[in-house]
Write a protein that holds these residues in place. Structure first.
Motif, PDB file in Angstrom:
ATOM      1  N   ASP A   1       0.839  -1.217   0.000  1.00  0.00           N
ATOM      2  CA  ASP A   1       0.000   0.000   0.000  1.00  0.00           C
ATOM      3  C   ASP A   1       0.864   1.253   0.000  1.00  0.00           C
ATOM      4  O   ASP A   1       0.567   2.240  -0.675  1.00  0.00           O
ATOM      5  N   GLU A   2       1.961   1.210   0.788  1.00  0.00           N
ATOM      6  CA  GLU A   2       2.865   2.383   0.860  1.00  0.00           C
ATOM      7  C   GLU A   2       3.517   2.614  -0.508  1.00  0.00           C
ATOM      8  O   GLU A   2       3.646   3.752  -0.961  1.00  0.00           O
ATOM      9  N   TRP A   3       3.945   1.489  -1.144  1.00  0.00           N
ATOM     10  CA  TRP A   3       4.582   1.653  -2.464  1.00  0.00           C
ATOM     11  C   TRP A   3       3.592   2.246  -3.469  1.00  0.00           C
ATOM     12  O   TRP A   3       3.936   3.104  -4.267  1.00  0.00           O
ATOM     13  N   ALA A   4       2.359   1.791  -3.404  1.00  0.00           N
ATOM     14  CA  ALA A   4       1.357   2.254  -4.371  1.00  0.00           C
ATOM     15  C   ALA A   4       1.031   3.727  -4.179  1.00  0.00           C
ATOM     16  O   ALA A   4       0.596   4.402  -5.126  1.00  0.00           O
TER      17      ALA A   4
ATOM     18  N   PRO B   1       3.845  -0.008 -12.536  1.00  0.00           N
ATOM     19  CA  PRO B   1       3.907  -1.463 -12.318  1.00  0.00           C
ATOM     20  C   PRO B   1       5.321  -2.034 -12.422  1.00  0.00           C
ATOM     21  O   PRO B   1       5.663  -2.976 -11.720  1.00  0.00           O
ATOM     22  N   GLU B   2       6.175  -1.453 -13.323  1.00  0.00           N
ATOM     23  CA  GLU B   2       7.527  -1.993 -13.475  1.00  0.00           C
ATOM     24  C   GLU B   2       8.327  -1.847 -12.183  1.00  0.00           C
ATOM     25  O   GLU B   2       9.071  -2.748 -11.802  1.00  0.00           O
ATOM     26  N   VAL B   3       8.147  -0.702 -11.495  1.00  0.00           N
ATOM     27  CA  VAL B   3       8.857  -0.492 -10.227  1.00  0.00           C
ATOM     28  C   VAL B   3       8.352  -1.483  -9.177  1.00  0.00           C
ATOM     29  O   VAL B   3       9.136  -2.072  -8.424  1.00  0.00           O
TER      30      VAL B   3
ATOM     31  N   GLN C   1      10.454  -8.434  -6.826  1.00  0.00           N
ATOM     32  CA  GLN C   1      11.422  -9.442  -7.262  1.00  0.00           C
ATOM     33  C   GLN C   1      12.656  -9.426  -6.365  1.00  0.00           C
ATOM     34  O   GLN C   1      13.170 -10.483  -5.978  1.00  0.00           O
ATOM     35  N   GLN C   2      13.139  -8.255  -6.056  1.00  0.00           N
ATOM     36  CA  GLN C   2      14.314  -8.145  -5.182  1.00  0.00           C
ATOM     37  C   GLN C   2      14.020  -8.746  -3.810  1.00  0.00           C
ATOM     38  O   GLN C   2      14.848  -9.466  -3.240  1.00  0.00           O
ATOM     39  N   ALA C   3      12.804  -8.460  -3.295  1.00  0.00           N
ATOM     40  CA  ALA C   3      12.430  -9.006  -1.977  1.00  0.00           C
ATOM     41  C   ALA C   3      12.350 -10.529  -2.026  1.00  0.00           C
ATOM     42  O   ALA C   3      12.811 -11.226  -1.107  1.00  0.00           O
ATOM     43  N   ALA C   4      11.758 -11.048  -3.115  1.00  0.00           N
ATOM     44  CA  ALA C   4      11.624 -12.508  -3.248  1.00  0.00           C
ATOM     45  C   ALA C   4      12.994 -13.170  -3.383  1.00  0.00           C
ATOM     46  O   ALA C   4      13.255 -14.218  -2.768  1.00  0.00           O
TER      47      ALA C   4
END
Length: 911
Positions: free
Chosen positions: A715-718, A725-727, A733-736
């Protein structure tokens, strides 16, 4: 007209092609004097010499003349048989990846040695494919003498071998086996979890004996490997209890179609009962979530309403046994598919055995097309030349006979009904037997054989009836069918691969009359000389009587099968006679229909017992056969078209499995799957060209927790300015990746790589198995699209592609989820290979023809193969000497530890 004149002057294209091979045959002949002068050791040294030439860059075509001449000379010394020039032509045709059509008795088995030896020199392995285990074993021993003498290794694949025995057989230069065994080994190999456990090598060259039987007749049905599914017996019993509460007013029964459908009121009633039992998701029975329940409900209704005890089945010793609707016989061991048998077991209250699910399947067309070089030989292929080229890209070449054929093929005899026909046949056989002429009678079924046998008994004709299931006893009887006054009744395929010699067969007579004598001993040779003299005397009498009389009791759908039967007579220039007897009751003649002019003419003008012999009618029958052949070709072509769709997918999955097994690590594959999963998640929740306030962040949060085991501040990122969407994708992906890197630290590096590999393989296999079941169901219903003016095969391709895409997506998600959530103390164990069931249904009889290699059916094979009967003391020591303790420790399809050579389930594991 002009084509006929040109053919008369210049010969057919086949004649010109055969003639063009004459120069190579002359080159082979030029080597003969030099090779004859060599000692045995010098001739045996030819093999390493020819292999050295191949290693130096020469091709197989370069060394062909010398290699063929070497085999010819070796055969003379080892077997006492010299290849004729026409057999050399057959060998060249086989080497070129074509089909050699050679008449019966022209020595196809010997011809194969030429091309087999040449391909065997490469060391890549050549597969010789036969129609049954008896022929595979016989030929591997008989012709194997030549190969072994020349320094090549020979293996044979028969049922009930261990994986190590199979691996050794495939590692040989030359491997004999049946089409079923080769195909099942390919499927089983692609279910293994380690490359070292696989038994086959990459394919190189296959030579198919009786190529029309294997690549056309048997290719109508696929090879299938099935295994047990999860136990659903509780569900069967629950649904059965509900079905037993409904009334006849709740359903509509169609006895003709053997189907039962719920009425509207019945559907509502069932829904309430299923809901009360906790088996229904939602209120509607036909919602997608309830598909499995609907399937079980339909089968339970069929079991309770349509299938009757003591009519369709009986219950014996706590088991439901099917009764054949045509013969009334019990079909022990056969089970109805798609859960119907389990539904009947639930109805009768007996133990419910688990269903079997298709785990792998392939058609012979697609299996044999994987060989870079495929060739074959048979006595009858010209009528199917178009199909061989269209599907397998193989040309058919008719090889001329060594001696001109003297057999007389008479026109067919027509009778009003079957009774008249069989009476005439019995009389003709009695008359021929009185003159001493041997008779081989071809029938289309075992029932017809038994019927004719009754007529012959009434006429006082001594005869033998073949049981076509036992190939070895079949070979013994067929081998003696050329003796004086012999009458042999055989089904259409009987005895193929066995030569009918006039006067009898020395080898088989010695085996039958003197099994205790060992070849090579003085006693054996003395007895053989006496029998040889008897055979020569009998042969002279049979030749004087006109040779072998082949009598067909009716025409088959295919001219090729008729030609196979005719071809049993007139071998190598012997005289012979063939004639077919037909009646209006025959299956093929019913194609004309009872109202045709032909039928009316016969009924009006023929008295009882009277026959018509007319070339015009014979020609009409041949035209009908051509139409049926064309229809059958279309059916097989359609099977191939549908399987081609699955085959493309099968190749992708099997190549993927192979790559996974060969790779040291699958980090990059797993990382790609994780990246694609994240892409798909963000793509669903944050569609392109949408605003952040329109994004489904609740769904994204829930799915990222479920699939990636991550609780992210989405929610914060949004809410950030300028977010797109790319960000979001990059951050997730980095978190995963960081989460997985941390998990990988929990285990040693090698163990973590093994974890990834095992989970990848398990998921791939699970989803592929489910995908096969879905495609099978789709295949059964896709023809309904034709009602919407759509082409079913095109619709099937589109649907199958969409399902494949969905399967790949499901694999990516499952692998990502399992690795993200699971915690491992050690790599998870891969499940053991299940107790497979193999099946290939004979298209002629509908029976499973994957017979076990038991002494009852192939006694000669087991006595000649002591290596398969050797005791296994190490295994017995490990399991204990008490066979009652072996249950549960030995797979039911594995060889019995006692060393009998039979499957455990047929030996000490019998229930």
């Amino acid at each position: 007209m002009f084509a006929g004149i040109a053919k008369a002057i210049f010969g057919s294209s086949n004649d010109r092609y055969v003639k063009s091979l004459g120069s190579i045959v002359r080159q082979i002949a030029d080597f003969e004097p030099a090779l004859e002068a060599l000692s045995d050791e010098e001739l045996q040294a030819q093999t390493p010499k020819l292999r050295a030439r191949l290693a130096a860059g020469e091709t197989l075509d370069d060394i062909l003349p010398e290699a063929f001449a070497t085999v010819r000379e070796a055969s003379k010394r080892v077997l006492g048989m010299r290849h004729f020039d026409v057999q050399m032509i057959g060998g060249i045709v086989l080497h070129r990846g074509e089909i050699a059509e050679m008449r019966t008795g022209e020595g196809k088995t010997l011809v194969a040695t030429l091309a087999v030896y040449l391909s065997g020199l490469t060391g890549q392995g050549v597969h010789v494919v036969t129609v049954n285990d008896y022929l595979a074993t016989r030929d591997s021993e008989w012709m194997g003498q030549v190969y072994r003498w020349l320094g090549l290794t020979v293996g044979v694949i028969v049922p009930n071998l261990s994986d190590q025995q199979r691996r050794d057989a495939y590692a040989a230069d030359i491997t004999y086996g049946t089409n079923n065994e080769f195909g099942f080994d390919y499927l089983r190999d692609n279910m293994k979890y380690e490359r070292s456990a696989m038994v086959q090598r990459p394919f190189a060259h296959a030579i198919v004996d009786e190529v029309d039987s294997i690549l056309i007749d048997e290719a109508r049905t696929p090879l299938i490997i099935s295994g047990p599914t999860d136990d659903k017996s509780e569900l069967y019993m629950q649904v059965d209890a509900i079905v037993k509460q409904i009334d006849p007013a709740d359903y509509e029964l169609d006895e003709k179609q053997r189907s039962v459908i719920l009425t509207e009121e019945g559907t509502e009633k069932i829904e309430r009962m299923l809901e009360a039992a906790g088996l229904l998701e939602g209120a509607n029975l036909y919602d997608f979530e309830n598909t499995q329940v609907v399937h079980h409900l339909n089968q339970a209704m069929r079991a309770n309403v349509v299938f009757k005890r003591d009519t369709d089945y009986i219950v014996k010793d706590g088991k439901v046994i099917i009764i054949d609707e045509f013969t009334g016989r019990m079909m022990d061991g056969r089970r109805w598919s798609e859960g119907l048998h389990q539904a009947v077991e639930a109805k009768e209250g007996v133990e419910i055995e688990p269903e079997n699910q298709t785990m792998a399947s392939i058609t012979f067309q697609n299996y044999f097309r994987m060989y870079p070089k495929l060739s074959g030989m048979t006595g009858t292929a010209a009528t199917e030349a178009n199909e061989f080229f269209q599907i397998y890209k193989m040309n058919v070449v008719s090889i001329p006979t060594n001696v001109p054929v003297q057999r007389v093929d008479e026109d067919d005899e027509f009778y009003k009904n079957m009774q008249d026909k069989f009476a005439a046949i019995a009389t003709a056989i009695r008359d021929k037997q009185a003159t001493g002429q041997p008779v081989l009678v071809g029938t289309v079924s075992i029932e017809k054989s038994e019927l004719l046998s009754e007529f012959l008994v009434r006429e006082g004709v001594d005869h033998k009836v073949l049981n076509a299931r036992y190939h070895e006893s079949e070979a013994h009887i067929v081998a003696q069918a050329g003796r004086l006054r012999a009458v042999t009744i055989a089904t259409n395929m009987a005895g193929r691969g066995t030569d009918i010699q006039l006067g009898g067969n020395l080898e088989f007579r010695m085996l039958d009359e003197h099994p205790d004598l060992a070849p090579g001993t003085p006693e054996y040779e003395a007895r053989a000389d006496a029998i040889r003299a008897e055979i020569a005397e009998e042969k002279a009498a049979v030749l004087a009587a006109g040779g072998l009389f082949v009598l067909g009791t009716e025409r088959h759908e295919s001219r090729r099968i008729d030609n196979q039967l005719r071809g049993r007579s007139g071998r190598q220039g012997d005289p012979g006679l063939s004639r077919f007897y037909l009646s209006l009751d025959d299956d093929l003649l019913r194609i004309f229909g009872p109202q045709t002019m032909f039928a009316k003419m016969m009924n009006k003008n023929l008295a009882d017992g009277e026959a018509i012999v007319s070339p015009w009618i014979s020609k009409a029958i041949e035209t009908a056969q051509r139409k049926v052949e064309a229809r059958n070709y279309d059916i097989r072509k359609q099977v191939v078209e549908y399987d081609d769709v699955m085959n493309d997918q099968r190749k992708v999955v099997y190549e993927q499995r192979s790559d996974i097994m060969d790779a040291d690590t699958v980090d990059d594959v797993v990382a790609d799957m994780r990246a694609e999963t994240v892409n798909a998640l963000v793509g669903e929740a944050c569609p392109p060209n949408s605003y952040p306030e329109q994004w489904a962040m609740d769904v994204l949060k829930e799915r990222s927790q479920a699939l990636l085991a991550l609780d992210l501040p989405l929610d914060e990122w949004a809410a950030e300015e300028g977010i797109d969407p790319e960000v979001m994708t990059e951050r997730m992906q980095q978190a995963a990746d960081a989460h997985m890197a941390a998990k990988a630290q929990e285990l040693p590096e090698d163990s973590w790589h093994q974890v990834e590999k095992n989970i990848l393989l398990q998921n791939l296999d699970h989803h592929w198995k489910e995908h096969l079941a879905t495609l099978d169901a789709l295949r059964q219903v896709i023809h309904l699209r034709a009602y919407a003016q759509k082409t079913p095969i095109n619709e099937y391709k589109q649907e199958a592609f969409a399902l494949f895409e969905r399967m790949l997506s499901a694999i990516r998600e499952d692998v990502t989820r399992m690795l993200a959530h699971a915690s491992f103390a050690a790599p998870p164990e891969l499940p053991p290979m299940p107790d497979f069931m193999t099946s290939h249904f004979d298209p002629l009889t509908g029976e499973d023809d994957t017979l076990d290699l038991d002494g009852a059916s192939l006694g000669l094979v087991t006595t000649r193969m002591p290596q398969f009967q050797m005791a296994q003391p190490a295994m017995v020591d490990e399991l204990g000497s008490d066979p009652s303790q072996w249950e549960g420790q030995v797979s039911r399809n594995a060889p019995c530890p006692c060393g009998s050579g039979r499957k455990f389930k047929h030996c000490h594991g019998q229930l």
